[in-house]
Design an enzyme around this catalytic site. Structure first.
Site, PDB file in Angstrom:
ATOM      1  N   SER A  83       0.856  -1.201   0.000  1.00 59.58           N
ATOM      2  CA  SER A  83       0.000   0.000   0.000  1.00 59.58           C
ATOM      3  C   SER A  83       0.881   1.235   0.000  1.00 59.58           C
ATOM      4  CB  SER A  83      -0.883   0.023   1.260  1.00 59.58           C
ATOM      5  OG  SER A  83      -1.533   1.278   1.382  1.00 59.58           O
ATOM      6  N   TYR A 118      -1.874  -1.020  10.325  1.00 60.51           N
ATOM      7  CA  TYR A 118      -1.964  -1.207   8.867  1.00 60.51           C
ATOM      8  C   TYR A 118      -0.701  -0.673   8.175  1.00 60.51           C
ATOM      9  CZ  TYR A 118      -3.921  -1.071   4.124  1.00 60.51           C
ATOM     10  OH  TYR A 118      -4.141  -1.271   2.780  1.00 60.51           O
TER      11      TYR A 118
HETATM   12  N1  LIG Z   1      -8.516  -0.895  -2.264  1.00 59.08           N
HETATM   13  C1  LIG Z   1      -7.588  -0.039  -1.916  1.00 59.08           C
HETATM   14  O1  LIG Z   1      -7.788   1.191  -1.986  1.00 59.08           O
HETATM   15  C2  LIG Z   1      -6.256  -0.529  -1.431  1.00 59.08           C
HETATM   16  C3  LIG Z   1      -5.235   0.415  -1.276  1.00 59.08           C
HETATM   17  C4  LIG Z   1      -3.990  -0.008  -0.841  1.00 59.08           C
HETATM   18  C5  LIG Z   1      -3.766  -1.348  -0.568  1.00 59.08           C
HETATM   19  N2  LIG Z   1      -4.766  -2.241  -0.715  1.00 59.08           N
HETATM   20  C6  LIG Z   1      -4.470  -3.639  -0.380  1.00 59.08           C
HETATM   21  O2  LIG Z   1      -4.902  -4.488  -1.406  1.00 59.08           O
HETATM   22  C7  LIG Z   1      -5.174  -5.781  -0.857  1.00 59.08           C
HETATM   23  C8  LIG Z   1      -6.526  -6.235  -1.392  1.00 59.08           C
HETATM   24  O3  LIG Z   1      -7.526  -5.383  -0.868  1.00 59.08           O
HETATM   25  P1  LIG Z   1      -8.834  -5.031  -1.692  1.00 59.08           P
HETATM   26  O4  LIG Z   1      -8.879  -3.572  -1.808  1.00 59.08           O
HETATM   27  O5  LIG Z   1      -8.920  -5.890  -2.879  1.00 59.08           O
HETATM   28  O6  LIG Z   1      -9.943  -5.398  -0.598  1.00 59.08           O
HETATM   29  P2  LIG Z   1     -11.000  -6.563  -0.523  1.00 59.08           P
HETATM   30  O7  LIG Z   1     -11.584  -6.460   0.848  1.00 59.08           O
HETATM   31  O8  LIG Z   1     -11.918  -6.551  -1.678  1.00 59.08           O
HETATM   32  O9  LIG Z   1     -10.098  -7.886  -0.646  1.00 59.08           O
HETATM   33  C9  LIG Z   1      -9.444  -8.476   0.421  1.00 59.08           C
HETATM   34  C10 LIG Z   1      -9.835  -9.937   0.416  1.00 59.08           C
HETATM   35  O10 LIG Z   1      -9.052 -10.622   1.398  1.00 59.08           O
HETATM   36  C11 LIG Z   1      -9.896 -11.600   1.955  1.00 59.08           C
HETATM   37  N3  LIG Z   1      -9.372 -12.015   3.253  1.00 59.08           N
HETATM   38  C12 LIG Z   1      -9.324 -11.302   4.401  1.00 59.08           C
HETATM   39  N4  LIG Z   1      -8.815 -12.051   5.384  1.00 59.08           N
HETATM   40  C13 LIG Z   1      -8.524 -13.262   4.833  1.00 59.08           C
HETATM   41  C14 LIG Z   1      -7.994 -14.462   5.343  1.00 59.08           C
HETATM   42  N5  LIG Z   1      -7.654 -14.594   6.641  1.00 59.08           N
HETATM   43  N6  LIG Z   1      -7.813 -15.503   4.509  1.00 59.08           N
HETATM   44  C15 LIG Z   1      -8.156 -15.399   3.215  1.00 59.08           C
HETATM   45  N7  LIG Z   1      -8.683 -14.296   2.656  1.00 59.08           N
HETATM   46  C16 LIG Z   1      -8.866 -13.242   3.486  1.00 59.08           C
HETATM   47  C17 LIG Z   1     -11.255 -10.900   2.089  1.00 59.08           C
HETATM   48  O11 LIG Z   1     -12.307 -11.834   2.275  1.00 59.08           O
HETATM   49  C18 LIG Z   1     -11.314 -10.177   0.773  1.00 59.08           C
HETATM   50  O12 LIG Z   1     -11.909 -10.978  -0.223  1.00 59.08           O
HETATM   51  C19 LIG Z   1      -5.134  -5.623   0.660  1.00 59.08           C
HETATM   52  O13 LIG Z   1      -3.895  -6.103   1.137  1.00 59.08           O
HETATM   53  C20 LIG Z   1      -5.191  -4.131   0.856  1.00 59.08           C
HETATM   54  O14 LIG Z   1      -4.538  -3.717   2.033  1.00 59.08           O
HETATM   55  C21 LIG Z   1      -6.012  -1.865  -1.143  1.00 59.08           C
END
Ligand SMILES: NC(=O)c1ccc[n+]([C@@H]2O[C@H](COP(=O)([O-])OP(=O)(O)OC[C@H]3O[C@@H](n4cnc5c(N)ncnc54)[C@H](O)[C@@H]3O)[C@@H](O)[C@H]2O)c1
Length: 261
Positions: A142, A155
């Site tokens: 991130s 985080y």
């Molecule tokens: N969306 C954003 O703006 C953003 C920005 C920076 C970083 N990120 C990072 O991107 C990654 C994906 O996030 P996203 O935005 O796609 O969110 P999201 O919530 O759609 O996806 C995260 C997924 O991880 C799964 N998950 C959580 N705990 C779990 C576990 N113990 N075992 C298996 N699966 C698990 C959730 O069920 C979910 O499907 C994350 O690491 C997040 O920190 C996202």
């Protein structure tokens, strides 16, 4: 132009948002994809969508914080392929809190899912990655691993540590032909971003208005899409990125390039 992943296998964690879209993108590019997530409803929806699109995606009920769960998944995959060309660690969660009010349990939960899981899957899938002779690992970090807003102690720490994990792995894994990079998104339209918007909503703003405000803080004036993260992830997994390892790639619409003065 999309990379060609025909005959290649990829493991992706996270069955919504960035992981889900990356898995579907890799499958559309010809890969056999193993997609794992913890939420049964999301997994079911992903499976139905994959079947509807005729894509080669196997969905697995997975808890990335549980070693046995990851080992069982790895054993199942080892029964279907003898080499993995890509591992994308996109399962994760957003936590809020300061040093004053983050509980030890919340700290551990964040570190276990956002950081330890990136190590755990890499460790458990290592033999299959090594067997590919040219595999690629992509950890989703991130921008908050580089600089951060208030109230994201655990985080931001977990994501900064993912950058360090990426470097350390890249240096060690090069001997086995495994490249390791991270991707640091700014705001990307996903369920996690909607959760963040709901947590940060103020002045009677709706989630949509909060997301529009997030977008306005990015120099490009909008939040990103999972199609945009998927094309970067697929590039890093492809042979076109064959000399790229140990790097972090910001995909943030210029967010971290701008001084907040
Ligand atoms: N969306 C954003 O703006 C953003 C920005 C920076 C970083 N990120 C990072 O991107 C990654 C994906 O996030 P996203 O935005 O796609 O969110 P999201 O919530 O759609 O996806 C995260 C997924 O991880 C799964 N998950 C959580 N705990 C779990 C576990 N113990 N075992 C298996 N699966 C698990 C959730 O069920 C979910 O499907 C994350 O690491 C997040 O920190 C996202």
């Amino acid at each position: 132009m999309s990379a060609d992943f025909k005959g290649k296998c990829a493991v992706v964690t996270g069955s919504s948002g960035i992981g889900l879209d990356a898995g579907f993108h890799l499958a559309r590019c010809g890969a056999k994809v193993f997609l794992g997530g913890i939420d049964p409803d999301l997994n079911k929806a992903a499976g139905e969508r994959a079947a509807g699109e005729g894509l080669d995606i196997s969905i697995y009920q997975l808890d990335v914080s549980d070693e046995l769960s990851v080992r069982n998944w790895s054993n199942q995959i080892a029964g279907e392929t003898n080499a993995l060309h890509a591992l994308v660690n996109a399962a994760g969660l957003q936590t809020y809190g300061t040093a004053e009010d983050t509980s030890p349990d919340e700290w551990d939960r964040c570190m276990t899912i956002n950081l330890r899981a990136c190590y755990l899957t890499s460790h458990i899938f290592y033999p299959l990655l090594k067997a590919a002779s040219g595999a690629s690992v992509v950890h989703i970090a991130s921008v908050q691993g580089h600089s951060n807003q208030n109230n994201v102690l655990a985080y931001a720490t977990s994501k900064g540590a993912v950058h360090a994990l990426t470097r350390a792995m890249a240096v060690d894994c090069a001997r086995d032909g495994i490249r390791v990079n991270s991707v640091s998104p700014g705001s990307i339209q996903t369920p996690l971003l909607e959760y963040s918007a709901s947590q940060l909503a103020k002045d009677g703003k709706s989630i949509e208005e909060m997301i529009a405000a997030f977008g306005a803080s990015h120099p490009l004036g909008r939040v990103g899409t999972t199609a945009e993260t998927s094309s970067l992830i697929a590039y890093l997994c492809s042979d076109a990125a064959s000399f790229i390892t140990g790097s972090d790639f910001r995909i943030d619409g210029g967010l971290t390039a701008r001084l907040g003065t």
